[in-house]
Design an enzyme around this catalytic site. Structure first.
Site, PDB file in Angstrom:
ATOM      1  N   ASN A   1     101.246 127.234 -22.247  1.00 36.31           N
ATOM      2  CA  ASN A   1     102.599 126.856 -22.641  1.00 36.31           C
ATOM      3  C   ASN A   1     103.577 127.798 -21.941  1.00 36.31           C
ATOM      4  OD1 ASN A   1     104.264 125.124 -24.595  1.00 36.31           O
ATOM      5  ND2 ASN A   1     105.095 127.189 -24.816  1.00 36.31           N
TER       6      ASN A   1
ATOM      7  N   GLY B   1     122.961  81.598  18.245  1.00 38.70           N
ATOM      8  CA  GLY B   1     122.989  80.473  19.173  1.00 38.70           C
ATOM      9  C   GLY B   1     122.922  79.178  18.365  1.00 38.70           C
TER      10      GLY B   1
ATOM     11  N   ALA C   1     114.053  95.608  23.879  1.00 39.89           N
ATOM     12  CA  ALA C   1     114.606  96.521  24.883  1.00 39.89           C
ATOM     13  C   ALA C   1     116.099  96.732  24.713  1.00 39.89           C
ATOM     14  CB  ALA C   1     114.322  95.981  26.283  1.00 39.89           C
TER      15      ALA C   1
ATOM     16  N   ARG D   1     125.948  97.083  18.744  1.00 39.91           N
ATOM     17  CA  ARG D   1     126.746  96.812  17.546  1.00 39.91           C
ATOM     18  C   ARG D   1     126.305  97.644  16.330  1.00 39.91           C
ATOM     19  NH1 ARG D   1     125.856  90.431  18.439  1.00 39.91           N
ATOM     20  NH2 ARG D   1     124.094  91.301  19.610  1.00 39.91           N
TER      21      ARG D   1
HETATM   22  C1  UD1 Z   1     119.781  86.116  20.137  1.00 40.24           C
HETATM   23  C2  UD1 Z   1     119.755  84.712  20.744  1.00 40.24           C
HETATM   24  C3  UD1 Z   1     120.471  83.762  19.776  1.00 40.24           C
HETATM   25  C4  UD1 Z   1     119.785  83.794  18.426  1.00 40.24           C
HETATM   26  C5  UD1 Z   1     119.696  85.214  17.879  1.00 40.24           C
HETATM   27  C6  UD1 Z   1     118.783  85.245  16.668  1.00 40.24           C
HETATM   28  C7  UD1 Z   1     119.846  85.051  23.169  1.00 40.24           C
HETATM   29  C8  UD1 Z   1     120.681  84.964  24.373  1.00 40.24           C
HETATM   30  N1  UD1 Z   1     120.444  84.729  22.027  1.00 40.24           N
HETATM   31  O1  UD1 Z   1     121.127  86.523  20.030  1.00 40.24           O
HETATM   32  O2  UD1 Z   1     120.438  82.436  20.278  1.00 40.24           O
HETATM   33  O3  UD1 Z   1     120.483  82.968  17.510  1.00 40.24           O
HETATM   34  O4  UD1 Z   1     119.116  86.119  18.877  1.00 40.24           O
HETATM   35  O5  UD1 Z   1     118.790  86.504  16.080  1.00 40.24           O
HETATM   36  O6  UD1 Z   1     118.675  85.364  23.245  1.00 40.24           O
HETATM   37  N2  UD1 Z   1     116.792  92.171  24.264  1.00 40.24           N
HETATM   38  C9  UD1 Z   1     116.054  92.722  25.274  1.00 40.24           C
HETATM   39  N3  UD1 Z   1     116.657  92.953  26.480  1.00 40.24           N
HETATM   40  C10 UD1 Z   1     117.945  92.657  26.710  1.00 40.24           C
HETATM   41  C11 UD1 Z   1     118.700  92.078  25.682  1.00 40.24           C
HETATM   42  C12 UD1 Z   1     118.081  91.847  24.460  1.00 40.24           C
HETATM   43  O7  UD1 Z   1     114.886  93.020  25.096  1.00 40.24           O
HETATM   44  O8  UD1 Z   1     118.411  92.886  27.843  1.00 40.24           O
HETATM   45  C13 UD1 Z   1     116.158  91.939  22.952  1.00 40.24           C
HETATM   46  C14 UD1 Z   1     116.826  92.717  21.855  1.00 40.24           C
HETATM   47  O9  UD1 Z   1     116.211  93.984  21.694  1.00 40.24           O
HETATM   48  C15 UD1 Z   1     116.634  91.812  20.655  1.00 40.24           C
HETATM   49  C16 UD1 Z   1     116.522  90.421  21.256  1.00 40.24           C
HETATM   50  O10 UD1 Z   1     116.284  90.586  22.616  1.00 40.24           O
HETATM   51  O11 UD1 Z   1     115.439  92.098  19.948  1.00 40.24           O
HETATM   52  C17 UD1 Z   1     117.784  89.600  21.032  1.00 40.24           C
HETATM   53  O12 UD1 Z   1     118.879  90.265  21.613  1.00 40.24           O
HETATM   54  P1  UD1 Z   1     120.271  90.375  20.862  1.00 40.24           P
HETATM   55  O13 UD1 Z   1     121.217  91.067  21.731  1.00 40.24           O
HETATM   56  O14 UD1 Z   1     120.067  90.894  19.492  1.00 40.24           O
HETATM   57  O15 UD1 Z   1     120.672  88.806  20.819  1.00 40.24           O
HETATM   58  P2  UD1 Z   1     121.587  88.040  19.791  1.00 40.24           P
HETATM   59  O16 UD1 Z   1     122.989  88.147  20.244  1.00 40.24           O
HETATM   60  O17 UD1 Z   1     121.288  88.443  18.412  1.00 40.24           O
HETATM   61 CA    CA Z   2     119.958  89.946  17.436  1.00 43.84          CA
END
Ligand code: UD1
Ligand code: CA
Length: 468
Positions: A393, A156, A19, A24
């Site tokens: 040809n 994380g 979601a 970024r």
């Molecule tokens: C997340 C993890 C981190 C891990 C990393 C691995 C958390 C807080 N952190 O960080 O520990 O090392 O992934 O790649 O989870 N998403 C939603 N709804 C939201 C926010 C995010 O569905 O409100 C989904 C995103 O679409 C994505 C996933 O959750 O697929 C992770 O979110 P993202 O913002 O990419 O987290 P990272 O900072 O990468």
């Molecule tokens: Ca991510």
């Protein structure tokens, strides 16, 4: 235990978090729809999720929800995924923890839950199957997949006790310098006992600069309630790559390409220079074919056995039969039948069927045309909307003048015809069987079988030199 004394069967739901906006990426396209290896990022995790044979798959959508749903359904159709897929709408982007809270009705349907991120396309079936097996064998309440990275930035970090037990995950945005120095990271893939997950979810609070609910806080909560947390360390750390920006996207592309080329090589294809060769995830190449340097194979390209493709070729959704030779050329959305020779410098455009045993050579362009058995378009020609039958040809510099400014028209060249160099075929026009056009002829009318035409506009030519 049920009435006959057996434990109720375990069932697992896989939840894919997709979601997030992907800020970024700096893009109008939702992050999980960015292509990697010619497929949207979410394709990979969806396929692996399905291979794990869960009871159901849940996909959390929010940003550009409809576009993500449509793509997921398309992928399911393409890949023959028949397992139920349920979409969960996350109302506000309040973090991965909130995405899971919104999924409670889905999670409740099973006893176990695997939670995955839509932006980790490199995770392998093997690792996730091991994660699930270890989770079940050790009867933990939560098990997470971790990896040790040389550059853990952005992930994380895993905090362990002196005896090695996992204590909690700390997100980089709230980590102390000492915590940030830990190089064991969270992959974002977890298995949970649903009861333990539900018990802790409500207690996740907002954190960090964007006041998000971090799913990762759940581990400490589960542990505080007496639950056991396990970690499974990946033996192939590159698989945990999460894609948050386009630099990471390029890294994923490189890894997926390398995996793909290795698969081709191990199945009997020679790839002379993997570092300059690209093959999308769906590409197929037959045994003993050779891919020469600087070749890009995109989309659903399928190449037969004993072919030579490259150097410097671009093939997209091309179907190539056995024993073809394609050099320094572009071939898109068309079929090349067996034993054809293409190039150098040919452009075979969509909707062509070339061959078998045909040749399209130096600087020739062919569009929406059929070039029949053994026919040749060897030099500097444009062939569009044409039907060229067998043993024809086409002389150097021949052009099918297919466009009158408003409409496209068809050219037919029957079997055995000989088209002189520099012939202009003003369509619609038909050149009959074994007919001949003289060099530089401008053919504005149909040419009867066995007739020779010359001149501008072309007229039948009698052997004694008199015009007929
Ligand atoms: C997340 C993890 C981190 C891990 C990393 C691995 C958390 C807080 N952190 O960080 O520990 O090392 O992934 O790649 O989870 N998403 C939603 N709804 C939201 C926010 C995010 O569905 O409100 C989904 C995103 O679409 C994505 C996933 O959750 O697929 C992770 O979110 P993202 O913002 O990419 O987290 P990272 O900072 O990468
Ligand atoms: Ca991510």
């Amino acid at each position: 235990m049920n009435r006959i004394g057996r434990k109720p069967a375990r069932s697992t739901g896989v939840l894919i978090l997709a979601a997030g906006q992907g800020t970024r990426m700096e893009s109008a396209l939702p992050k999980v729809l960015h292509p990697v290896g010619g497929r949207p990022m979410i394709y990979y995790i969806l396929r692996v999720a399905n291979a794990l044979k869960p009871a159901a798959i849940g996909v959390v959508v929010g940003h550009e929800a409809q576009a993500v749903k449509d793509e997921v359904l398309q992928i399911a159709k393409d890949c023959g995924i028949v397992r139920p897929i349920q979409f969960i709408q996350q109302k506000k982007p309040l973090g991965s923890g909130n995405a899971v809270v919104e999924s409670i009705p889905f999670l409740r349907k099973a006893t176990g839950a695997m939670v995955l991120c839509g932006d980790t396309p490199l995770l392998t079936y093997e690792s996730l199957a091991s994660l699930q097996r270890i989770h079940e064998e050790q009867k933990a309440q939560a098990t997470l997949l971790t990896a040790r990275l040389v550059h853990p930035k952005g992930y994380g970090r895993i905090l362990r006790s002196p005896t090695g037990d996992v204590l909690r995950i700390v997100e980089e945005s709230v980590a102390t310098p000492k915590e940030a120095a830990i190089n064991e990271v969270n992959s974002g893939a977890y298995c949970f006992e649903v009861a333990a997950l539900l018990a802790g979810l409500g207690e996740i609070g907002a954190k960090g600069p964007k006041a998000e609910h971090f799913l990762t806080d759940i581990l400490e909560l589960v542990r505080n309630k007496g639950g056991r947390i396990n970690a499974h360390l990946s033996s192939t750390p590159e698989e945990v790559l999460g894609i948050n920006n386009r630099v990471q996207l390029a890294t994923a592309e490189r890894i997926i390409n390398r995996r793909m080329l290795e698969r081709l090589m191990l199945s009997g294809v020679t790839v002379l220079d993997p570092s300059s060769t690209h093959a999308d995830a769906d590409v197929e190449v037959g045994q003993d074919s050779v891919i020469e340097p600087f070749t890009v194979l995109r989309g659903r390209t399928k190449i037969g056995t004993r072919c030579r493709v490259g150097p410097f070729c671009f093939l997209e959704n091309a179907q190539v039969g056995n024993e073809c030779d394609i050099r320094l050329s572009q071939v898109r959305d068309c079929r090349i039948l067996e034993k054809c020779s293409i190039g150098p410098y040919s452009n075979i455009r969509p909707e062509c069927v070339i061959g078998p045993r045909a040749k399209v050579g130096n600087f020739s362009e062919v569009k929406a045309s059929r070039v029949g058995f053994g026919s040749k378009v060897p030099h500097l020609s444009y062939i569009g909307d044409a039907e060229i039958r067998e043993d024809v040809n086409v002389g150097a510099g021949t052009v099918t003048c297919n466009y009158d400014g408003k409409q496209k028209h068809k050219t037919t060249i029957e079997a055995g015809a000989f088209i002189g160099s520099g012939t202009m075929l003003v369509a619609p026009v038909r050149v009959g069987k074994k007919a001949v056009t003289g060099a530089g002829a401008v053919v504005t009318r149909d040419v009867a079988d066995g007739t020779t035409v010359v001149g501008v506009p072309a007229r039948p030519f009698a052997r004694n030199g008199a015009k007929a």
